[in-house]
Design a protein around this motif. Structure first.
Motif, PDB file in Angstrom:
ATOM      1  N   SER A  62     -43.483  -8.765  30.230  1.00  0.00           N
ATOM      2  CA  SER A  62     -44.096  -9.848  30.508  1.00  0.00           C
ATOM      3  C   SER A  62     -43.308 -11.234  31.430  1.00  0.00           C
ATOM      4  O   SER A  62     -42.403 -10.973  31.913  1.00  0.00           O
ATOM      5  N   GLU A 110     -59.525  -4.850  27.216  1.00  0.00           N
ATOM      6  CA  GLU A 110     -59.323  -5.313  26.144  1.00  0.00           C
ATOM      7  C   GLU A 110     -57.056  -5.241  26.383  1.00  0.00           C
ATOM      8  O   GLU A 110     -56.534  -5.730  25.996  1.00  0.00           O
ATOM      9  N   ARG A 111     -57.063  -4.772  27.103  1.00  0.00           N
ATOM     10  CA  ARG A 111     -55.500  -4.858  27.096  1.00  0.00           C
ATOM     11  C   ARG A 111     -55.821  -3.311  28.350  1.00  0.00           C
ATOM     12  O   ARG A 111     -56.292  -2.338  28.731  1.00  0.00           O
ATOM     13  N   GLU A 115     -48.708   4.444  32.652  1.00  0.00           N
ATOM     14  CA  GLU A 115     -48.145   5.284  32.283  1.00  0.00           C
ATOM     15  C   GLU A 115     -47.450   6.554  33.342  1.00  0.00           C
ATOM     16  O   GLU A 115     -48.000   5.973  34.079  1.00  0.00           O
ATOM     17  N   TYR A 127     -46.590   3.047  27.829  1.00  0.00           N
ATOM     18  CA  TYR A 127     -46.476   2.616  27.086  1.00  0.00           C
ATOM     19  C   TYR A 127     -48.498   2.257  26.526  1.00  0.00           C
ATOM     20  O   TYR A 127     -48.859   1.580  28.212  1.00  0.00           O
ATOM     21  N   ALA A 128     -48.318   1.407  25.422  1.00  0.00           N
ATOM     22  CA  ALA A 128     -49.845   1.170  25.018  1.00  0.00           C
ATOM     23  C   ALA A 128     -49.657  -0.226  25.808  1.00  0.00           C
ATOM     24  O   ALA A 128     -48.990  -0.796  24.835  1.00  0.00           O
ATOM     25  N   ALA A 129     -50.708  -0.866  25.563  1.00  0.00           N
ATOM     26  CA  ALA A 129     -50.486  -2.652  25.955  1.00  0.00           C
ATOM     27  C   ALA A 129     -49.918  -2.914  26.959  1.00  0.00           C
ATOM     28  O   ALA A 129     -48.223  -3.313  25.864  1.00  0.00           O
ATOM     29  N   PRO A 131     -47.804  -5.646  29.281  1.00  0.00           N
ATOM     30  CA  PRO A 131     -47.367  -6.559  29.259  1.00  0.00           C
ATOM     31  C   PRO A 131     -48.100  -7.251  29.815  1.00  0.00           C
ATOM     32  O   PRO A 131     -48.524  -6.710  30.861  1.00  0.00           O
ATOM     33  N   VAL A 163     -57.979  -0.828  29.278  1.00  0.00           N
ATOM     34  CA  VAL A 163     -58.898   0.110  27.410  1.00  0.00           C
ATOM     35  C   VAL A 163     -59.653  -1.099  27.035  1.00  0.00           C
ATOM     36  O   VAL A 163     -59.238  -1.897  26.989  1.00  0.00           O
ATOM     37  N   GLU A 164     -61.124  -0.308  26.990  1.00  0.00           N
ATOM     38  CA  GLU A 164     -62.446  -1.125  26.361  1.00  0.00           C
ATOM     39  C   GLU A 164     -62.610  -0.757  25.355  1.00  0.00           C
ATOM     40  O   GLU A 164     -63.102   0.196  25.549  1.00  0.00           O
ATOM     41  N   GLY A 165     -62.478  -0.810  23.912  1.00  0.00           N
ATOM     42  CA  GLY A 165     -62.902  -0.583  22.795  1.00  0.00           C
ATOM     43  C   GLY A 165     -62.967   0.896  22.725  1.00  0.00           C
ATOM     44  O   GLY A 165     -61.493   1.017  22.642  1.00  0.00           O
TER      45      GLY A 165
END
Lengths: 182, 232
Positions: A62, A110-111, A115, A127-129, A131, A163-165
């Motif tokens: 972040s 949303e996040r 990769e 990495y998911a999500a 920063p 990523v959205e939903g």
């Protein structure tokens, strides 16, 4: 001396070192680990792990974490990379660490997931999500020389997904040619 | 040997043996005390002589790890924690030498309360330093932040840990990094990963278990559920 009972699992210690326990429970944990050798050893191990994790510098960080580092003199040099562009980054001993600021337009995501794809097209890590600096529209990649040992240098593709939903769609590839210098 | 010198030499010896990852660096010799017998430790220290010297070393080796971890948890600064841990062991040793440990069977409580007091003192001092607005920007600050130099910290190798993190599943890795590196609360992680705070806790514990297993070299490194190969 009567000992308090052992907690029975390491999870309480992990919660302790993550700062998630209320004060009274922290006090109970501390009193116990200073009277029980087995739990004391587990306490040390869990503390060492938590401490080491806090000092990790993963590739995606972040803006706040970056500023905390640079405020203390951590040297970085920054290159902003638009999507679908390739840049060269030379890694030499003693030179500042590279910060790749990936310019991302996340839309209504949303996040963002990140990769890393190696020179041969092999997925390296995901990495998911990751920063994301929404103010500047940047996903920050801190690249230190030792990471390059994982793939030996060459072109790495940083693929960003929005990523959205339930939907995950790629929003950009950013290619960095990691050149190992002296 | 002074209490401070003994503590320092024990810590140095521990650091030198850090590659073994061991908490105890000096094997006890014959006619020694059982390390867990705190009452006997206290008595031996107060009694003086060679037995006291061995008991003092055993005391330092036995408690330094826990004391450091306690201090590090409450001070969030490896260097300060090492200093406070040193002060704690010195203070307790001095109390043992002078016969001031009243409840020898509760030595652990005495150690903890001593450490707690010194941590509290340090936090007060730190508050005064911040109010005085003294700027500290030096390589040593970076060192303290990037390299935990406490006596037990070397038991987790940073490069090995990075490799183990690479072997976690993507969500596990994210939960761990967002928790410890980015200091995100569980609720925020949950919302971002579209799950519940309770599940974040479950994922975190599972990840930490796997990391410890990986660090201990237990079995093969776990594959990500998708089966994709991940980098060390």
């Amino acid at each position: 001396m009567t000992q308090s009972p052992c907690p029975g699992s390491g999870e309480l210690l992990h919660d302790y070192f993550a700062g998630l326990l209320p004060r009274e429970e922290e006090d109970r944990v501390e009193a116990h680990v200073f009277e029980c050798d087995r739990c004391g050893a587990a306490y040390e191990r869990a503390g060492a792990l938590a401490s080491a994790l806090r000092q990790c510098l993963p590739p995606a960080i972040s803006r706040a974490r970056l500023e905390a580092l640079t405020d203390h003199g951590f040297p970085v040099r920054t290159v902003r990379i638009p999507p679908e562009r390739a840049v060269d980054a030379e890694f030499t001993t003693g030179a500042p660490n590279w910060l790749f600021a990936l310019a991302v337009e996340p839309g209504s995501a949303e996040r963002l997931d990140l990769e890393l794809i190696g020179p041969n097209g092999d997925p390296l890590i995901e990495y998911a999500a990751a920063p994301f600096d929404s103010t500047r529209g940047e996903l920050l990649i801190l690249c230190q020389r030792h990471y390059i040992d994982a793939f030996g240098g060459g072109e790495v593709t940083y693929r960003v997904y929005a990523v959205e939903g339930e939907v995950r769609r790629p929003v950009g590839d950013y290619v960095v040619n990691h050149v190992l210098g002296p | 040997m002074s209490a401070a010198g003994l503590v320092a030499s024990t810590v140095r010896a521990g650091a030198a043996n850090s590659s073994r990852g061991g908490l105890y660096c000096h094997p006890m010799t014959a006619a020694q005390l059982a390390p867990e017998d705190d009452a006997a430790l206290v008595a031996a220290v107060a009694g003086g002589g060679e037995a006291a010297s061995q008991a003092e070393r055993a005391f330092c080796e036995r408690w330094r790890g826990r004391v450091f971890r306690y201090a590090a948890h409450h001070l969030r600064d490896g260097q300060l924690a090492a200093d406070v841990a040193h002060e704690t062991l010195v203070a307790v040793l001095a109390a043992m030498r002078e016969g001031r440990v009243e409840r020898a069977d509760c030595l652990g409580s005495f150690v903890l309360s001593t450490c707690r007091h010194l941590v509290w003192e340090e936090n007060r001092r730190e508050g005064r330093r911040r109010r005085a607005a003294e700027a500290v920007a030096a390589a040593s600050a970076v060192e303290a932040m990037l390299q935990d130099t406490g006596p037990s910290a070397a038991s987790v190798d940073g490069a090995q840990l990075a490799g183990c993190i690479g072997h976690l599943a993507s969500r596990e890795r994210s939960v761990v990094l967002l928790t410890y590196v980015e200091d995100w609360p569980a609720a925020r992680i949950a919302e971002t990963l579209q799950t519940s705070p309770g599940n974040v806790r479950v994922i975190r514990h599972r990840a930490l278990r796997r990391l410890l297993q990986c660090l201990d070299g237990a079995g093969d490194a776990p594959q990500a559920p998708s089966g994709r190969r991940v980098a060390p």
